[in-house]
Design an enzyme around this catalytic site. Sequence first.
Site, short mmCIF file in Angstrom:
data_model
loop_
_atom_site.label_atom_id
_atom_site.label_comp_id
_atom_site.label_asym_id
_atom_site.label_seq_id
_atom_site.Cartn_x
_atom_site.Cartn_y
_atom_site.Cartn_z
N HIS A 150 -4.09 0.02 -4.72
CA HIS A 150 -3.10 -1.13 -5.41
C HIS A 150 -3.41 -0.82 -6.81
CE1 HIS A 150 -1.97 -3.67 -1.75
NE2 HIS A 150 -2.93 -2.48 -1.03
N SER B 240 1.14 -1.15 0.21
CA SER B 240 -0.10 -0.20 -0.10
C SER B 240 1.05 1.10 0.23
CB SER B 240 -0.51 0.21 1.42
OG SER B 240 -1.95 -1.55 2.00
N HIS C 292 -6.98 3.74 6.34
CA HIS C 292 -6.51 3.52 5.35
C HIS C 292 -5.06 4.59 4.63
CE1 HIS C 292 -4.77 0.91 2.12
NE2 HIS C 292 -5.83 1.77 1.29
N MET D 67 -1.09 -7.18 6.49
CA MET D 67 -2.22 -8.10 6.37
C MET D 67 -1.90 -8.82 4.56
SD MET D 67 -6.00 -5.52 6.88
CE MET D 67 -5.86 -4.78 8.00
N GLU E 51 -9.90 -9.92 0.70
CA GLU E 51 -10.40 -9.19 -0.79
C GLU E 51 -11.91 -10.99 -1.51
OE1 GLU E 51 -8.30 -7.05 -3.94
OE2 GLU E 51 -6.73 -7.61 -2.87
N HIS F 273 -5.45 -9.53 -1.88
CA HIS F 273 -5.29 -10.14 -0.82
C HIS F 273 -6.13 -10.82 -0.30
CE1 HIS F 273 -3.29 -5.83 -0.63
NE2 HIS F 273 -2.83 -6.37 0.45
N1 HPA Z 1 -2.63 -3.42 10.75
C1 HPA Z 1 -2.76 -3.83 10.12
N2 HPA Z 1 -1.97 -4.16 8.74
C2 HPA Z 1 -2.40 -2.53 8.34
C3 HPA Z 1 -1.68 -2.01 9.71
C4 HPA Z 1 -2.66 -2.41 11.17
O1 HPA Z 1 -2.03 -1.46 12.29
N3 HPA Z 1 -1.55 -0.82 9.31
C5 HPA Z 1 -0.79 -1.38 8.03
N4 HPA Z 1 -1.23 -1.72 7.92
#
Ligand code: HPA
Length: 284
Positions: free
Chosen positions: A64, A33, A255, A217, A89, A86
């Site tokens: 993405h 990301s 996000h 993730m 999804e 991912h």
């Molecule tokens: N948790 C899980 N995935 C992530 C996080 C988080 O805090 N930050 C960026 N990806």
Amino acid sequence: MSEFVTTQQIGDAADFVRAHTSHRPEVGLILGSGLGPLADAIDSPDVIATADIPHWPASTVQGHTGRLVIGPLAGTTALVLQGRTHFYEGYGMDRVTLPVRVMLELGIQTLIVTNASGGLNPNYRPGDLMLIRDHINFPGMAGNNPLRGPNEERYGPRFPDMTQPYDPALRALAHRVAAEAGFALREGVYAYVAGPSFETPAELRFLQMVGADAVGMSTAPEVVVARHAGLRVLGISTVANLAQTDPTPDAVVTHQEVLETGALAVPRLIQVVCGVLERLSEAG
Ligand code: HPA
């Protein structure tokens, strides 16, 4: 039709990529990301929309764009996947990891994976880069290992070793590159959770207790499939936000925050990745 992605489907996808570029990539990069600009460092690349590649899982997440960017990068030839898919999804792990097997079929031997993560280690700060030394694959340990299903001996053994998932020589090289550029890299354990909800405070405290330094993730499924086939792997995580283990009343993780902090780290990420590629021979 098989329940799992077949070698035929992987072959079809690899044939499509081969037909759309004359470059012969040696290194694969999977970008997380907000880290997409790394692909801009490639000079006059061939660009393939992943939506056009047969059997490729479509990326649906903001930040993405699904593209393969192929061409010369820092003294090597790279294939960069911008916009990984991912598990959250809705794809099976075999589809999430199809890009790694396509890279293998194209002759790639080294994989660099990047992601954005939440920092669990109390010493970490947003924008830090963490080399991944090891991971905890929670979905994998609970049954969603990407190697579940018939083993493809063509790629590797039924019970692959995972004692050194992230190549020690590549990590050492990345530390040298960063130090010479005047900054330090963290190194730690990445906990892979399925998402898409961010973790609760209790989940975050649990992850800290079991020795994780960052949580995210992605990445672990691709790395398992890469190591199954003997690819060398370097993993770099951008710490985008800090774990709210004891949240203030107005604390939230978004996000948007992940994308913005990811972007701040891009120049250093590019320095590390390009430095490692230029000096790959130093890592044996
Ligand atoms: N948790 C899980 N995935 C992530 C996080 C988080 O805090 N930050 C960026 N990806």
